[in-house]
Design a protein around this motif. Structure first.
Motif, PDB file in Angstrom:
ATOM      1  N   HIS A  62       0.843  -1.199   0.000  1.00 27.47           N
ATOM      2  CA  HIS A  62       0.000   0.000   0.000  1.00 27.47           C
ATOM      3  C   HIS A  62       0.877   1.247   0.000  1.00 27.47           C
TER       4      HIS A  62
ATOM      5  N   GLU B 294       1.505   3.872   2.678  1.00 23.93           N
ATOM      6  CA  GLU B 294       2.050   3.289   3.908  1.00 23.93           C
ATOM      7  C   GLU B 294       3.548   3.131   3.667  1.00 23.93           C
TER       8      GLU B 294
ATOM      9  N   HIS C 271       1.851  -3.425   6.730  1.00 24.42           N
ATOM     10  CA  HIS C 271       0.936  -2.314   6.432  1.00 24.42           C
ATOM     11  C   HIS C 271       1.048  -1.253   7.506  1.00 24.42           C
ATOM     12  N   GLU C 272       0.395  -0.110   7.237  1.00 22.53           N
ATOM     13  CA  GLU C 272       0.360   0.961   8.229  1.00 22.53           C
ATOM     14  C   GLU C 272      -1.033   1.550   8.282  1.00 22.53           C
TER      15      GLU C 272
ATOM     16  N   GLU D 193      -0.183  -3.973  11.055  1.00 20.19           N
ATOM     17  CA  GLU D 193      -0.513  -2.576  10.802  1.00 20.19           C
ATOM     18  C   GLU D 193       0.292  -1.772  11.806  1.00 20.19           C
TER      19      GLU D 193
HETATM   20 ZN    ZN Z   1      -2.426  -1.339   4.063  1.00 21.80          ZN
END
Ligand code: ZN
Length: 1007
Positions: A175, A178, A283-284, A359
């Motif tokens: 993503h 991110e 992810h973030e 995340e």
């Molecule tokens: Zn993500």
């Protein structure tokens, strides 16, 4: 604020912290090697960029020094996670290759390219001796992953487990906004290669860490451009990342089922080649670290319970250790349900390994910012005993500290238990192969007499991409199947729970499948992904999980409009069959002789490609079914002239389309099929959902111009250039499309410049803010009035309705409907419409709370609402409910004929009384023509979650609404979704092929 003072304070803190950290080291076994020198400057910078000491751990608050291995600073000019530093993928690769050069503990592998030609890599880090044994280890992992190769010999498996080392695959930055993972992974690779801490040495000597630092490479480079623009324009609004990958944004992490994107294919192929025991995607989003692997219910119903146990083990270990370090905001349970197998990490879950996902907290760039959380984020819950701070200064370095610390804890734990996880890998693989004799089914069969063999091959190729083995029957075979039409179990049940045990064994019937049928055997290592894709899904409306994370249904046979039979009878496995080598393709090419070629219309996605590939040939479509050469041809079948047999044979063979050569054309009414000039229109608001449309158009090689709403606004005569304008969904309401973004502040460019070399290209503008505008709307409407065709689905269909393009169509506000990304059934209403060519009586399609269309013959819906057509209830009086009342004292009056009752998908009848002076009465040839309607309430749900389905049941699902000389074609489904809905593609392709003859086969109302 005085930064210097803060950093010196931090250094002072660090010194004090150092002593207590040593105690923690001893406690947790993460002691570092005190004999190994530390890179003092790098370590100082880590402290400087970490905003609070509790946002770091003893695992990452220092960097060991190496005399010959460069640190990330060699490429970044600063430490990983430094403010203002966001490396391009190329820089990340440059560093990984510097590592490879400097140490035998790092090897870099190229794993493919993106849609725009950028490279993807995987970096292996381990001791020199492990990296030398990669191939022999791979041979062992292949055996553990396919126990057929060792005859299910558990003792041999134990020996292999003893000799093998596992692979832990980490993927970063799928993503694009991110942004933290690439620098964290650069530094992690360095630590794993250089650090002599006993626990890191043990990781290095015990397992391979495989790293793809950037998954979405095209999007990463665009994101870095945008961030650099932001740095160069302080105080200005900066462009949002309107494009991530070439086609889609966030949905690149929903492609693990359909495998449409190159990044998914590349990671999948790397997975299949390396057989890692874990795929861990970074992810973030939330503060500060959500190990969302454990997530929440409902869990995917097709994965092995051994796996869900592994999720718990590793996930809670992460929380436990980071809690001991005093790092706030680390948790693992949460609202993420683990139902859909579309996430990249799920490649591991559905292929006998372990899927994991973090995340962490990111700032969408490398700025250090004060971040304020909402109460639901910082409140303490049972699974978040040390929640994040309500307000804190947060840096990319903090993010990197969290990511690396958590990964190191996981790697350490995984390494210490590597034999257990290798054994589990074997057990899960074995249990996948034992599926037929345990839970079943035994196989899925794709019958050879499916009328859509091209689409069938398409679904089978996806399974092949998943690593599944496909077989083909060499002789007819007969198996017992559950009797068709057997009632489904009544009443809702929780999603993922077992079906209630049947009171008696279900009735069965024998079915014989012809030779040439494809068989997907469930006694193969990757049976689980095939089962997950081909089976049906049921999500109870009463499921306790109400914040549903993603799609709830996806049944591939249904969405692909191909027949798939779930067979539990293990006899199917003894049928005569051969393994398919090479990709599955339907057979095509020319048979017969003659200069005219007939191609059956069967809603094959490749028919449109044939038309464009044979651009110079004359195509006609038959408006009725006919027979030729002893074969039946459907309405819409092509009759092709002015093309050489060689050419037709070559192209149709390539596309897997059979063509029959005849000397004489059949006598049937036809109309020409021209190669329409197509434009796809996009906004500058959101492009992801239309990206799936573009992807399908590119796959079918349909040429098109890609126009922004701003360009449409400038083009007064769109008909001069285009026959069809396609507006994909996902853009919001009319107001948003017309107005665009607010015009406050500075212009926001999206274009290629020296500073932003990766922006623009296939779509660019000096200012993303202006929308379609009223002029653009007028241009579009004139385009249709002058004979053009506009295609919209979901909210782009609503856009056309709300903009007055469709006088006879309105949209009913939904109050109860919950169709959350599921598969619903439609029924054919008007099979004579060219839009419907090649389709049968029913079609399953993807729906996410699609618009509920109502049809009227009167502009504005006057002349009787939906219910006005029904017969009036009789009043109290004599006789039975069906009898007329009788007025006493006069002869009975003659009753006028009632207007005919109408169906939900039809326009209500207009009475003679209403007709007398009805200015809004739409002339019959301008009334909407309903092609498909939604199924009845009791049959509507095919797969997924449906609640309040009666609200949309029977309403129109596909409409051809004329507007003067042109047409607006509307869908309340999404025909192009995540590469999973190829069964509905032809609805749009038919519209394009027949753009100037959409009225064919139309029966007009008399008045
Ligand atoms: Zn993500």
């Amino acid at each position: 604020m005085n930064l210097k003072r803060i950093s010196s304070l931090l250094i002072a803190c660090l010194v004090t912290f150092g002593a207590s950290a040593l105690t923690i080291h001893a406690q947790n076994g993460y002691a570092r090697d005190t004999a190994q020198p530390v890179d003092d400057e790098y370590t100082r910078k880590i402290a400087e960029y970490t905003t609070e000491k509790f946002f770091n751990s003893p695992l990452t608050d220092y960097l060991p020094a190496s005399p010959n291995v460069p640190t990330p600073k060699a490429v970044l000019g600063d430490v990983a996670g430094a403010p203002g530093k966001l490396p391009y993928a190329e820089d990340v690769y440059k560093y990984m290759r510097m590592l490879e050069k400097a140490t035998p503990r790092v090897k870099v592998f190229s794993i493919g390219t993106t849609e725009e030609g950028r490279e993807m890599i995987a970096v292996a880090v381990a001791s020199e001796s492990l990296l030398q044994k990669l191939e022999e280890n791979r041979a062992r992992l292949n055996k553990l992953g396919d126990p057929r190769l060792i005859n299910f010999d558990d003792a041999e498996a134990d020996r292999l487990v003893d000799q093998s080392f596992p692979i832990y695959y980490i993927t970063g930055t799928i993503h694009s906004p991110e942004t933290g993972a690439p620098t964290a992974l650069m530094e992690l690779a360095y630590r794993l290669a250089v650090d002599d801490s006993p626990y890191i040495k043990s990781i290095r000597d015990g397992m391979v860490t495989l790293i793809t630092p950037v998954v979405e490479v095209d999007g990463r480079d665009r994101m870095v451009d945008v961030y650099n623009w932001h740095l160069a324009h302080p105080g200005q609004n900066w462009p949002g990342l309107i494009y991530w990958g070439h086609y889609v944004a966030h949905d690149n992490n929903r492609d693990a089922m359909g495998l449409s994107l190159k990044l998914t294919r590349n990671v999948m192929n790397t997975y299949l080649a390396w057989k890692p025991q874990v795929l861990h995607d970074l992810h973030e989003s939330v503060a500060y670290l959500y190990d969302n692997t454990i997530g929440d219910q409902p869990y995917n119903a097709w994965i092995d319970p051994i796996l869900t146990d592994e999720w718990q083990m590793i996930g809670w270990k992460n929380v436990s250790e980071m809690t001991k370090f005093g790092m706030p905001g680390v948790f693992t349970h949460g609202t993420f349900d683990t139902w859909s197998p579309g996430y990249l990490m799920f490649i591991a879950a559905t292929h006998n390994s372990i899927s994991r996902l973090y995340e962490t907290f990111g700032n969408g760039g490398a700025d250090t910012l004060t971040r304020t959380l909402s109460p639901d984020e910082y409140q303490r819950t049972w699974y978040k005993q040390n929640p994040p701070l309500p307000r804190a200064k947060w840096s990319q370095r903090n993010n990197n500290n969290y990511e690396e610390t958590a990964l190191l804890i996981s790697l350490d734990y995984f390494n210490k238990n590597s034999k257990l996880f290798l054994k589990n890998f074997y057990l899960k693989s074995k249990r996948s192969i034992e599926k037929p004799k345990n839970e079943g089914p035994a196989a899925y069969v794709f019958p050879a007499d499916d009328p859509r063999l091209g689409n069938q091959a398409r679904v089978l190729r996806i399974l092949q991409g998943q690593g599944c083995e496909i077989h083909r029957a060499t002789a007819p075979f007969t198996v017992m199947l559950k009797k068709k039409g057997a009632p489904r179990p009544a009443g809702p049940r929780p999603a993922g729970s077992p079906a209630p045990s049947p009171a008696r064994t279900p009735e069965t019937e024998a079915r014989t499948f012809p030779a040439g049928s494809y068989i997907v055997r469930m006694d193969q290592p990757y049976s689980r992904i095939a089962d997950a894709l081909l089976d049906y899904q049921y999500w109870s409306p009463r499921d306790p999980q109400q914040s549903i994370y993603d799609d709830t249904g996806w049944t591939f046979g249904e969405l692909g409009n191909v027949q798939v039979e779930r067979v539990t009878d293990v006899k199917v496995l003894t049928a005569a069959m051969d393994a398919v080598t090479g990709e599955v393709h339907s057979s095509g090419g020319v048979s017969g002789t003659g200069s005219i070629f007939i191609v059956n219309s069967n809603a094959d996605t490749n028919l449109v490609t044939l038309r464009y590939q044979l651009k110079q040939a004359a195509f006609e479509a038959a408006e009725e079914a006919f027979e030729a050469g002893g074969r039946k041809f459907n309405r819409g079948s092509f009759i092709i002239r002015n093309a050489s047999s060689d050419q037709v044979n070559r192209v149709s063979a390539e596309l897997g389309i059979p063509a029959l050569a005849v000397a004489q054309a059949p006598s049937v009414k036809t109309h020409p099929i021209k190669a329409a000039r197509v434009a796809i229109m996009h906004t500058w608001l959101s492009t992801q959902d239309e990206g799936w449309w573009r992807l399908a158009f590119d796959q079918m090689q349909i040429p098109y111009d890609y126009l922004s709403t701003q360009e449409v606004a400038k083009e007064a005569d769109l008909n001069k250039k285009y026959d069809v304008i396609v507006f994909g969904p996902g853009n919001g309401n009319v107001n948003a499309v017309v107005q665009g973004r607010p015009m406050y502040g500075n212009p926001i460019p999206w274009k290629k410049t020296e500073l932003t070399p990766n922006l623009g290209g296939f779509a660019s503008t000096d200012d993303m803010r202006p929308g379609l505008g009223w002029q653009g709307l007028t241009n579009l409407q004139n385009f249709v009035k002058n004979g053009g065709v506009f295609i919209g689905a979901d909210d782009s269909a609503s856009f056309a309705v709300a903009s007055g393009f469709t006088p006879g169509v309105s949209i009913q506000t939904s109050t109860r409907l919950r169709a959350i990304g599921d598969v619903l059934k439609t029924r054919m209403v008007d099979g004579a419409s060219p839009v419907a060519y090649g389709y049968g009586d029913t079609l399953s399609v993807y729906c996410f709370n699609g618009p509920i269309f109502n049809i009227t013959s009167v502009v504005g819906g006057g002349g009787g609402g939906r219910r006005a057509g029904g017969a009036a209830q009789r009043t109290t009086g004599r006789g039975t409910a069906d009898d007329p009342d009788v007025v006493q004292g006069r002869p009975p009056a003659e009753m006028p004929e009632q207007p005919p009752a109408t169906e939900v998908w039809e326009a209500a009848s207009v009475t003679e009384e209403q007709r007398r002076n009805l200015v809004g009465l739409i002339p019959p040839n301008q009334r909407p023509r309903v092609i498909l309607r939604w199924g009845n309430a009791n049959e509507l749900l095919v797969s997924g979650l449906l609640d309040g389905g009666d609200e949309i049941a029977q309403h129109a699902a596909a409409i051809d609404s004329p507007l003067e000389r042109g047409h607006v074609v509307l869908f309340s489904m999404n025909p192009f979704w995540r590469g999973q809905t190829s069964g509905s593609y032809a609805l749009v392709f038919n519209t394009i092929l027949n753009f100037d003859n959409l009225n064919a086969g139309r029966k007009l109302d008399e008045k």
